[in-house]
Design a protein around this motif. Structure first.
Motif, PDB file in Angstrom:
ATOM      1  N   GLN A  24     -10.051  -1.555  10.662  1.00 55.49           N
ATOM      2  CA  GLN A  24      -8.965  -0.626  10.909  1.00 55.49           C
ATOM      3  C   GLN A  24      -9.451   0.821  10.889  1.00 55.49           C
ATOM      4  O   GLN A  24      -8.749   1.719  11.286  1.00 55.49           O
ATOM      5  N   SER A 237      -7.427  -8.037  16.574  1.00 55.94           N
ATOM      6  CA  SER A 237      -6.067  -7.646  16.918  1.00 55.94           C
ATOM      7  C   SER A 237      -5.228  -8.880  17.217  1.00 55.94           C
ATOM      8  O   SER A 237      -5.726  -9.899  17.679  1.00 55.94           O
ATOM      9  N   SER A 320      -0.870  -0.970   9.330  1.00 59.35           N
ATOM     10  CA  SER A 320      -0.072  -0.252  10.328  1.00 59.35           C
ATOM     11  C   SER A 320       0.488  -1.170  11.409  1.00 59.35           C
ATOM     12  O   SER A 320       1.485  -0.844  12.052  1.00 59.35           O
ATOM     13  N   THR A 321      -0.142  -2.337  11.615  1.00 57.92           N
ATOM     14  CA  THR A 321       0.285  -3.244  12.673  1.00 57.92           C
ATOM     15  C   THR A 321       0.234  -4.691  12.187  1.00 57.92           C
ATOM     16  O   THR A 321      -0.378  -5.000  11.164  1.00 57.92           O
ATOM     17  N   CYS A 370       3.996   3.784  11.519  1.00 57.92           N
ATOM     18  CA  CYS A 370       3.658   2.381  11.240  1.00 57.92           C
ATOM     19  C   CYS A 370       4.527   1.451  12.079  1.00 57.92           C
ATOM     20  O   CYS A 370       5.728   1.680  12.248  1.00 57.92           O
ATOM     21  N   GLN A 371       3.921   0.394  12.616  1.00 56.05           N
ATOM     22  CA  GLN A 371       4.663  -0.547  13.452  1.00 56.05           C
ATOM     23  C   GLN A 371       5.292  -1.681  12.654  1.00 56.05           C
ATOM     24  O   GLN A 371       6.023  -2.499  13.216  1.00 56.05           O
ATOM     25  N   HIS A 394      -3.983   8.446  15.403  1.00 50.33           N
ATOM     26  CA  HIS A 394      -3.881   7.514  16.530  1.00 50.33           C
ATOM     27  C   HIS A 394      -5.265   7.367  17.144  1.00 50.33           C
ATOM     28  O   HIS A 394      -5.735   8.235  17.876  1.00 50.33           O
ATOM     29  N   ASP A 395      -5.934   6.272  16.802  1.00 47.65           N
ATOM     30  CA  ASP A 395      -7.286   6.020  17.270  1.00 47.65           C
ATOM     31  C   ASP A 395      -7.241   5.168  18.536  1.00 47.65           C
ATOM     32  O   ASP A 395      -6.487   4.193  18.610  1.00 47.65           O
ATOM     33  N   THR A 397      -9.248   3.056  19.746  1.00 45.52           N
ATOM     34  CA  THR A 397      -9.702   1.673  19.562  1.00 45.52           C
ATOM     35  C   THR A 397      -8.891   0.935  18.514  1.00 45.52           C
ATOM     36  O   THR A 397      -8.429  -0.192  18.733  1.00 45.52           O
ATOM     37  N   GLY A 399      -5.997   1.935  17.008  1.00 41.90           N
ATOM     38  CA  GLY A 399      -4.551   2.150  16.978  1.00 41.90           C
ATOM     39  C   GLY A 399      -4.170   3.131  15.880  1.00 41.90           C
ATOM     40  O   GLY A 399      -4.880   4.107  15.621  1.00 41.90           O
ATOM     41  N   ILE A 400      -3.069   2.874  15.208  1.00 43.86           N
ATOM     42  CA  ILE A 400      -2.579   3.753  14.141  1.00 43.86           C
ATOM     43  C   ILE A 400      -3.317   3.416  12.852  1.00 43.86           C
ATOM     44  O   ILE A 400      -3.316   2.271  12.398  1.00 43.86           O
TER      45      ILE A 400
END
Length: 426
Positions: A24, A237, A320-321, A370-371, A394-395, A397, A399-400
Motif C-alpha cells: 500500500q 488489488s 483505504s480500499t 477512504c473507499q 492519491h498514488d 499505482t 491508489g489512496i
C-alpha cells in the motif's frame, strides 16, 4: 502485523504493531502495508515491536519453504530492511544488497546469483570485507543446503537475496530468533526496535481459512491472491483476483499436510510478544490484508487475553480500499473480524473469549477519501466513538494511501492526548 509502544514522553513511547503485508506504500524493496511509514515512525519513536506472521507461502518465500522447510521469512526480512540504518554509505550498500531481487529469466538468474555468492557482483561495492564475508558465509551455506537436496529443483527467479541470507542463517543456527538477531545486527537496526515473529518456530506453518459457506481454503496465497505458481511480482488489488465464493468466517493454522478442519493445529505464541503486550503504551493494528496478515497473529491463545486487559490506546489503521478478503466490508466489519479473531469466537469452544469490540479497539484512523464505508452508527453500537480522519495521498499505482507524515503526527497527538474525536466529521 501489530505495533507496541512504551511511555514517558512521545520520543520514548513503546508501541506494538500487528503488521499487514498488502502493498500500500511504494517500496523499492517490495514493501508491506506499513513499510512506507516506518521511516516517519522512527522520528516519533524507535521503541517499537513489530509483530509479523510467519505463514506467507508466496514468491521466493514459497520456494524456500517448499525445498528447505521452516517458517516463512519474507515479511520479517522486508520489515528488517525497512528498519535498517541508511545513514552511511556502507549501511546503504548492505541494505541495497539484501533488498535486491534476482531477475525472472532463467538464463540470467543463475549467472547473477553465482556472481553474488562468489563476491564479484557490483552489489558488493561499498561493503567492507568483514561485512561481505559475514553475509557471503550464510549465502554460501544457503546454496550448500539447496545442493544437498538433489531431488528438489530450486527456482531462483525473482528470489530475494535477503530471504536467502535469512534462510541460511536460520538453518545454520536452527533458530528463527537467532537469525533475526543476526539480520538485525548486519542491517544495523536500532537495538530498541524489535522484529518479532508471532510464532517462534523452525517448523513450516500453514494458514487455512473457513468461509461462511463451509469451504476450507489452504494456504495464505490461495486465500488472498492465488498465483497458480507464478513467480512474477504479485498484484494484490481486489480487481486482479477472482472473488471468494463466500466471506471469510475465520482463519486458523493447519498441519502442513492437512486439507480440512480435522487437521487444525494450535501453535503457541512467541512468549516475547506476550511480554511486550503487557508493558507497551500503544497497540496498533496496521492496515493490510485483514485475514492473512493481521488475524493470524490475533487468533493465538494469550493475545486476546492480554490486549483486552490493557487500558492503553488500541488503534485500528483502516485500509483505504477493499481487497479479495474484505469485499463489501464496512469499518465495523473490520472491527467485528478483529474481535472474533481475538475472542477465537469460531474456534475451540472451550478456549474462546466473549469480550466486546471496545476491549480491543478504542480508536480508528481513517485515510481521507477512504473507499471503505464508515458506518458511524454501527461503530457506536460497538462502543467505538473515536474515529480520526488522516490526510491521504492519491498514488497512481497504490491508489489512496495514508500520508506518512500526517499519520505519524496523528499518532503522536493521540499519545500526548491532543487528538480530537472526529466521528461527526466523517
Amino acid at each position: 502485523m501489530y505495533l507496541l509502544l512504551h511511555d514517558t514522553c512521545v520520543k520514548w513511547k513503546h508501541v506494538i504493531l500487528f503488521c499487514g503485508t498488502i502493498i500500500q506504500f511504494s517500496s523499492a524493496a517490495g514493501g508491506t502495508a506499513f513499510n512506507g511509514v516506518v521511516e516517519e515512525l522512527k522520528k516519533l519513536t524507535t521503541r517499537v515491536a513489530h509483530v509479523l506472521p510467519v505463514s506467507d507461502d508466496g514468491g521466493s518465500t514459497a520456494e524456500i519453504v517448499c525445498v528447505l522447510g521452516g517458517p516463512a521469512v519474507g515479511d520479517i526480512r522486508s520489515r528488517c530492511l525497512r528498519l535498517s540504518d541508511p545513514s552511511t554509505s556502507e549501511a546503504l550498500a548492505v541494505r541495497t544488497l539484501l533488498g535486491h531481487r534476482l531477475p525472472l529469466e532463467a538464463q540470467k538468474v543463475k549467472y547473477e546469483w553465482y556472481e553474488i555468492v562468489e563476491g564479484n557482483h557490483s552489489l558488493w561495492t561499498g561493503v567492507s570485507k568483514p561485512y561481505r564475508e559475514t553475509i557471503r558465509a550464510f549465502l554460501i551455506y544457503f546454496q550448500d543446503q539447496i545442493l544437498r537436496r538433489s531431488d528438489e529443483l530450486f527456482c531462483f527467479s525473482n528470489g530475494s537475496i535477503g530471504n536467502f541470507f535469512f534462510a541460511g542463517a536460520r538453518i545454520f543456527f536452527q533458530s528463527l530468533d537467532a537469525a533475526i538477531f543476526l539480520f538485525s545486527r548486519v542491517s544495523q537496526i536500532p537495538t530498541e526496535s524489535l522484529v518479532l515473529p508471532v510464532i517462534s518456530t523452525n517448523d513450516r506453518l500453514t494458514l487455512g481459512c473457513e468461509l461462511w459457506d463451509g469451504t476450507i481454503i489452504r494456504g495464505q496465497n490461495e486465500i488472498s491472491h492465488p498465483t497458480n505458481g507464478s513467480m512474477n511480482p504479485i498484484n494484490k488489488s481486489s480487481s486482479s483476483v477472482p472473488a471468494l465464493p463466500s466471506r471469510i468466517k475465520r482463519v486458523f493454522y493447519m498441519s502442513s499436510e492437512g486439507s480440512n478442519l480435522l487437521h487444525e493445529v494450535f501453535p503457541s505464541v512467541n512468549p516475547t510478544v506476550l511480554e511486550q503486550l503487557k508493558s507497551v503504551d500503544c497497540i496498533i493494528f496496521a492496515m493490510g490484508s485483514l485475514f492473512t496478515s493481521i488475524c493470524p497473529s490475533l487468533v493465538l491463545r494469550g493475545i486476546g487475553e492480554i490486549i483486552s486487559s490493557r487500558s492503553c490506546p488500541k488503534v485500528l489503521l483502516l485500509s483505504s480500499t477493499h481487497d479479495r478478503e474484505t469485499s463489501g466490508f464496512t469499518a465495523s466489519c473490520f472491527v467485528t473480524s478483529i474481535t472474533d479473531a481475538l475472542n477465537r469466537t469460531y474456534g475451540d469452544s472451550h478456549n474462546c473469549l466473549q469480550n466486546p469490540p471496545s476491549k480491543y479497539i478504542n480508536t480508528i484512523f481513517v485515510p481521507k477519501d477512504c473507499q471503505i464505508p464508515i458506518d458511524v452508527d454501527c461503530l457506536a453500537a460497538q462502543e467505538i466513538f473515536h474515529v480520526v480522519t488522516v490526510e491521504s495521498i492519491h498514488d497512481a499505482t497504490a491508489g489512496i494511501i495514508y500520508d506518512p507524515k500526517y499519520l505519524i503526527q496523528s499518532l503522536s497527538d493521540l499519545l500526548t492526548g491532543c487528538t480530537r474525536t472526529n466521528v461527526a466529521g466523517i
